[in-house]
Design a protein around this motif. Sequence first.
Motif, PDB file in Angstrom:
ATOM      1  N   MET A  48       0.824  -1.206   0.000  1.00 21.03           N
ATOM      2  CA  MET A  48       0.000   0.000   0.000  1.00 21.03           C
ATOM      3  C   MET A  48       0.855   1.251   0.000  1.00 21.03           C
ATOM      4  O   MET A  48       2.001   1.234   0.442  1.00 21.03           O
ATOM      5  N   ASN A  49       0.266   2.312  -0.500  1.00 22.16           N
ATOM      6  CA  ASN A  49       0.906   3.616  -0.391  1.00 22.16           C
ATOM      7  C   ASN A  49       0.547   4.179   0.970  1.00 22.16           C
ATOM      8  O   ASN A  49      -0.516   3.884   1.491  1.00 22.16           O
ATOM      9  N   PRO A  50       1.405   5.024   1.548  1.00 22.35           N
ATOM     10  CA  PRO A  50       1.062   5.590   2.854  1.00 22.35           C
ATOM     11  C   PRO A  50      -0.074   6.609   2.774  1.00 22.35           C
ATOM     12  O   PRO A  50      -0.700   6.907   3.777  1.00 22.35           O
ATOM     13  N   CYS A  51      -0.316   7.164   1.612  1.00 24.29           N
ATOM     14  CA  CYS A  51      -1.437   8.090   1.447  1.00 24.29           C
ATOM     15  C   CYS A  51      -1.832   8.066  -0.019  1.00 24.29           C
ATOM     16  O   CYS A  51      -1.237   7.349  -0.805  1.00 24.29           O
ATOM     17  N   ARG A  52      -2.819   8.866  -0.374  1.00 21.84           N
ATOM     18  CA  ARG A  52      -3.313   8.826  -1.751  1.00 21.84           C
ATOM     19  C   ARG A  52      -2.234   9.108  -2.780  1.00 21.84           C
ATOM     20  O   ARG A  52      -2.130   8.432  -3.784  1.00 21.84           O
ATOM     21  N   CYS A  53      -1.427  10.139  -2.520  1.00 20.27           N
ATOM     22  CA  CYS A  53      -0.400  10.482  -3.502  1.00 20.27           C
ATOM     23  C   CYS A  53       0.829   9.594  -3.330  1.00 20.27           C
ATOM     24  O   CYS A  53       1.631   9.469  -4.230  1.00 20.27           O
ATOM     25  N   GLY A  54       0.980   9.008  -2.155  1.00 17.34           N
ATOM     26  CA  GLY A  54       2.030   8.024  -1.967  1.00 17.34           C
ATOM     27  C   GLY A  54       3.281   8.528  -1.289  1.00 17.34           C
ATOM     28  O   GLY A  54       4.172   7.749  -1.007  1.00 17.34           O
ATOM     29  N   TYR A  55       3.386   9.827  -1.017  1.00 21.86           N
ATOM     30  CA  TYR A  55       4.671  10.332  -0.537  1.00 21.86           C
ATOM     31  C   TYR A  55       4.727  10.643   0.949  1.00 21.86           C
ATOM     32  O   TYR A  55       5.780  10.997   1.467  1.00 21.86           O
ATOM     33  N   TYR A  56       3.578  10.547   1.665  1.00 20.32           N
ATOM     34  CA  TYR A  56       3.600  10.819   3.094  1.00 20.32           C
ATOM     35  C   TYR A  56       4.651   9.931   3.747  1.00 20.32           C
ATOM     36  O   TYR A  56       4.780   8.778   3.355  1.00 20.32           O
ATOM     37  N   PRO A  57       5.436  10.297   4.731  1.00 20.93           N
ATOM     38  CA  PRO A  57       5.468  11.589   5.415  1.00 20.93           C
ATOM     39  C   PRO A  57       6.434  12.616   4.810  1.00 20.93           C
ATOM     40  O   PRO A  57       6.853  13.524   5.520  1.00 20.93           O
ATOM     41  N   ASP A  58       6.786  12.475   3.561  1.00 16.88           N
ATOM     42  CA  ASP A  58       7.665  13.458   2.920  1.00 16.88           C
ATOM     43  C   ASP A  58       6.819  14.669   2.536  1.00 16.88           C
ATOM     44  O   ASP A  58       6.219  14.723   1.471  1.00 16.88           O
ATOM     45  N   ARG A  59       6.774  15.681   3.436  1.00 18.24           N
ATOM     46  CA  ARG A  59       5.825  16.770   3.263  1.00 18.24           C
ATOM     47  C   ARG A  59       6.159  17.707   2.117  1.00 18.24           C
ATOM     48  O   ARG A  59       5.345  18.514   1.702  1.00 18.24           O
ATOM     49  N   SER A  60       7.405  17.606   1.596  1.00 13.60           N
ATOM     50  CA  SER A  60       7.700  18.519   0.492  1.00 13.60           C
ATOM     51  C   SER A  60       7.072  17.984  -0.796  1.00 13.60           C
ATOM     52  O   SER A  60       6.920  18.715  -1.759  1.00 13.60           O
ATOM     53  N   ARG A  61       6.697  16.687  -0.804  1.00 12.53           N
ATOM     54  CA  ARG A  61       6.071  16.132  -2.004  1.00 12.53           C
ATOM     55  C   ARG A  61       4.615  15.757  -1.765  1.00 12.53           C
ATOM     56  O   ARG A  61       3.828  15.758  -2.689  1.00 12.53           O
ATOM     57  N   CYS A  62       4.276  15.403  -0.527  1.00 14.20           N
ATOM     58  CA  CYS A  62       2.918  14.953  -0.247  1.00 14.20           C
ATOM     59  C   CYS A  62       1.994  16.153  -0.054  1.00 14.20           C
ATOM     60  O   CYS A  62       2.276  17.027   0.746  1.00 14.20           O
ATOM     61  N   GLU A  81      -6.942  13.438   5.201  1.00 16.30           N
ATOM     62  CA  GLU A  81      -6.919  12.571   4.016  1.00 16.30           C
ATOM     63  C   GLU A  81      -6.030  11.365   4.241  1.00 16.30           C
ATOM     64  O   GLU A  81      -6.373  10.251   3.879  1.00 16.30           O
ATOM     65  N   VAL A  82      -4.866  11.616   4.842  1.00 17.54           N
ATOM     66  CA  VAL A  82      -3.936  10.517   5.102  1.00 17.54           C
ATOM     67  C   VAL A  82      -4.596   9.501   6.030  1.00 17.54           C
ATOM     68  O   VAL A  82      -4.558   8.304   5.792  1.00 17.54           O
ATOM     69  N   ARG A  83      -5.230  10.037   7.073  1.00 15.04           N
ATOM     70  CA  ARG A  83      -5.851   9.140   8.035  1.00 15.04           C
ATOM     71  C   ARG A  83      -6.985   8.358   7.392  1.00 15.04           C
ATOM     72  O   ARG A  83      -7.151   7.174   7.629  1.00 15.04           O
ATOM     73  N   ARG A  84      -7.745   9.036   6.558  1.00 16.01           N
ATOM     74  CA  ARG A  84      -8.867   8.365   5.902  1.00 16.01           C
ATOM     75  C   ARG A  84      -8.342   7.262   5.000  1.00 16.01           C
ATOM     76  O   ARG A  84      -8.863   6.157   4.966  1.00 16.01           O
ATOM     77  N   TYR A  85      -7.278   7.572   4.282  1.00 21.39           N
ATOM     78  CA  TYR A  85      -6.718   6.581   3.357  1.00 21.39           C
ATOM     79  C   TYR A  85      -6.252   5.345   4.117  1.00 21.39           C
ATOM     80  O   TYR A  85      -6.553   4.224   3.761  1.00 21.39           O
ATOM     81  N   GLN A  86      -5.521   5.592   5.194  1.00 21.16           N
ATOM     82  CA  GLN A  86      -5.001   4.448   5.954  1.00 21.16           C
ATOM     83  C   GLN A  86      -6.120   3.735   6.686  1.00 21.16           C
ATOM     84  O   GLN A  86      -6.040   2.542   6.931  1.00 21.16           O
TER      85      GLN A  86
END
Lengths: 511, 353
Positions: free
Chosen positions: A349-363, A369-374
């Motif tokens: 799985m990706n950690p979030c919809r876009c896939g880059y969490y917890p890298d905040r410069s890209r996510c 949203e992250v919580r909902r996804y997980q």
Amino acid sequence: MYTKVNSVAVRGIQGLLVSVEADVSLGLPEFSMVGFLSSEVKEARERVRTSLRNAGFALAPRRITVNLSPADVRKEGTAFDLAVALGILEAYGCLPPGCLDGLAVMGELGLDGGVRPVPGILSMVLAARQAGLSACLVPQENQREGSLVEGIAVVGVRCLSEAVEQVRRPGFWKGLPGARGRQSEPSPSYPVDFAEVKGQAALRRAAEVAAAGMHNLLLVGPPGAGKTMIARRLPTILPPLTRQESLEVTQIYSVCGLLPADTPLLAARPFRSPHHTCSAQALVGGGRIPRPGEISLAHRGVLFLDELPEFSQNALEVLRQPLEDRQVHISRVHGAYTFPADCMVAAAMNPCRCGYYPDRSRCQCSEAEVRRYQGRVSRPLLDRMDLCVEAAPVAYQDMQSGPAGEPSAAIRRRVEAAWQRQRERFSGTGIYFNSQMAGALLEQFCRLGPKETALMEQAFQRLGLSARAYHRILRVARTLADLEGEPEIRERHLGEAAGYRGWDTCGKEMR
Amino acid sequence: MTEREMWYWLASLPSWSGKTIGQALDRLGSLEAVWNARELPVTPLQQEEAQRGRREPERLAAELEQLERQGIRFVTRSCPDFPARLRRWKDGPFFLFVKGRLPPEGTAAALVGSRKCTEYGRLQAEELGRFLAGKGVHVISGLALGVDGAAQRGALQASGYSCAVLGTGVDVCYPASHRTLYRELEARGGLVSEYATGSPPLPYHFPLRNRIICGLADVVVVVEAGRKSGSLITADWALEQGKDVLAVPGRMGDPMSQGCNRLIRQGAGIVAEPEDILEALGIRTGKKKKTAPELSAEEQSIWRCLGTEPCGLDWICQESGQPVSAALMILLRLEMRGLVRQVGAGRYLRLPR
């Protein structure tokens, strides 16, 4: 005149002996078939009538009655055609009386009188052997598959006339090449290998540990981090299937009609990767006539669930029970079915919809949203994932010029040794792997020394572990000790195992 | 009709902002005059709303009583416990709804920042909240996700006082996921809002509530802010009110710290270490010397490659030369000593010390 021929029906993945009774009598010409038949079995009437004529049997118009008994079990499939045809011929007196005794006959008929292959031959032949029959008459294409069963002769035929020719000779199966039992074992070959994975030390290690204890594995990471690549290679580091396991797997694939024509016995461990739009029925099995689902097709192998949160809630929830029981039970009005489902689940799985969490410069996702996804993956399912690792994107240098990784064969040797230790430990307990330990067994086999107990106590408090996470760590630590050949669980094993608990802390951090 | 009821009447008009009230008071001279005025210097909609409230004066009294029963206090500028910092100031609120305690006497710092913050920002906010509360400084913030919540949580952890200024009614917990923090603030800190109970989180509430956050504090610290973060509005209010602004610096070019870095360029103070905030507040500190943690050679090899940004296990293993199994064991030890933290499924970062 009345005759009786044996054939076999498939219920679930088990064969069930069926007597095909045929009666030819005077009266208005009619061909009727009874015995709780599905429409494809009823259509056998037309196929049998035409193929008999085209095979050169000119039968006088008579009243023909065919009954498939036991008459209260629903019959499905086209495997009864040949038995019906031979039964009628014998009832007409075209065959020597009693020539079909001790024989099970399976095969679909074409209008030209040809005999076509049918799925599930392996289960049928197994049932015939169990019933004490001495030979099976099967379609030529299924002959190699059927002859995997020892202790019963399996004779292949191409057409109806060939079948008639064979059965006219009493004891025709004796001395036929098909009657010889065991064939040479094929060795498994996989198109992929761990040597192709460069870098990714953490993922490789986790894969090895998961394979060694048949632990379920959760891979979390951004797109393109090699999650799927690792999962695909998991079967290659599992020890080869034993003959018994091969037969189990082949039986399931045969019933589903998924057995490749050129490989009668499956030697490679299955790897199933259903798409995330897959329904609950397709995943665990089901349908009006229950058929094995993906989890059964992955029996003794790996079920890979890519994009885990994208699977429907329902599909994931129904996975929970088979993961515990290693079997799927399906109940229908006309009976209950059981399919084997002893596999290792690898999920990505990706950690979030876009896939880059917890890298905040890209996510770009918000916390909600992250919580909902997980949150789409339920806690109980996550609790069944013993190992959780994060997949990091591969560095360019590694990809280009990094040394080739350790090949699968070398890893497999270590895994085999760990399996051997577990087999010895668990003999007589009904389980085979560390991942299956629970309750009393966990206490019996994961006893900790004073130093280890202190470490776990501290970790429990400092890291706020749940009781489930604690047990997961113990199970994984046991596997780590087995990989090392260490009889006792040491601190270092617990420490590493705790590093794979991963997901448990995630929910807490993201308040 | 008491003065309190008249204030409550104004507070219960959703279309009347603080600015509208201020203008009406200026134009008509007194609260009494506003209550009695036939024609108000406001828009027709506001006029109609005010008229409706005026028709039932007994209902205002009943509602005030109802608030008391719910444990919500309604304080106006004339109340003795109205925060002195807000009373002196023209643009400040005329009244507040309060749950818990209003900020007691003493120095206070506002800790604000992005809702969508990095793990680093969250950790720093928590650490600064804890540090300030430990020194007896009140932490004022906005209960928002990200930096705000983390700072207040840190302050409560150090058993300090923290006050949240809400952009909703004081009885509304927004965001809902901060329920626990909301309850703890009610019990051990304070919740304050100038909006009537039950007000929803409307976008234009928040910039205005930021002025109260800033009004309640002696100094504003922006922990982490992107280019367009709302916490920059708080910083603007601080300048308007003549309060010091400090910012926690970020890396060059890091989009999540652009706002902070720009503030520094514009002359904001820099928070290089927590003591800098105390200095801005005029609290003298004997700076204690930081000691490096005592680590074994193995631990050192892992500790060295960790930073304030979370890094993956693969990278740690590669940099430190440790195999995965050993690295995980060392990381667990460091984590239990409170030196590192695991975030996500397998990333680690150094905790601020």
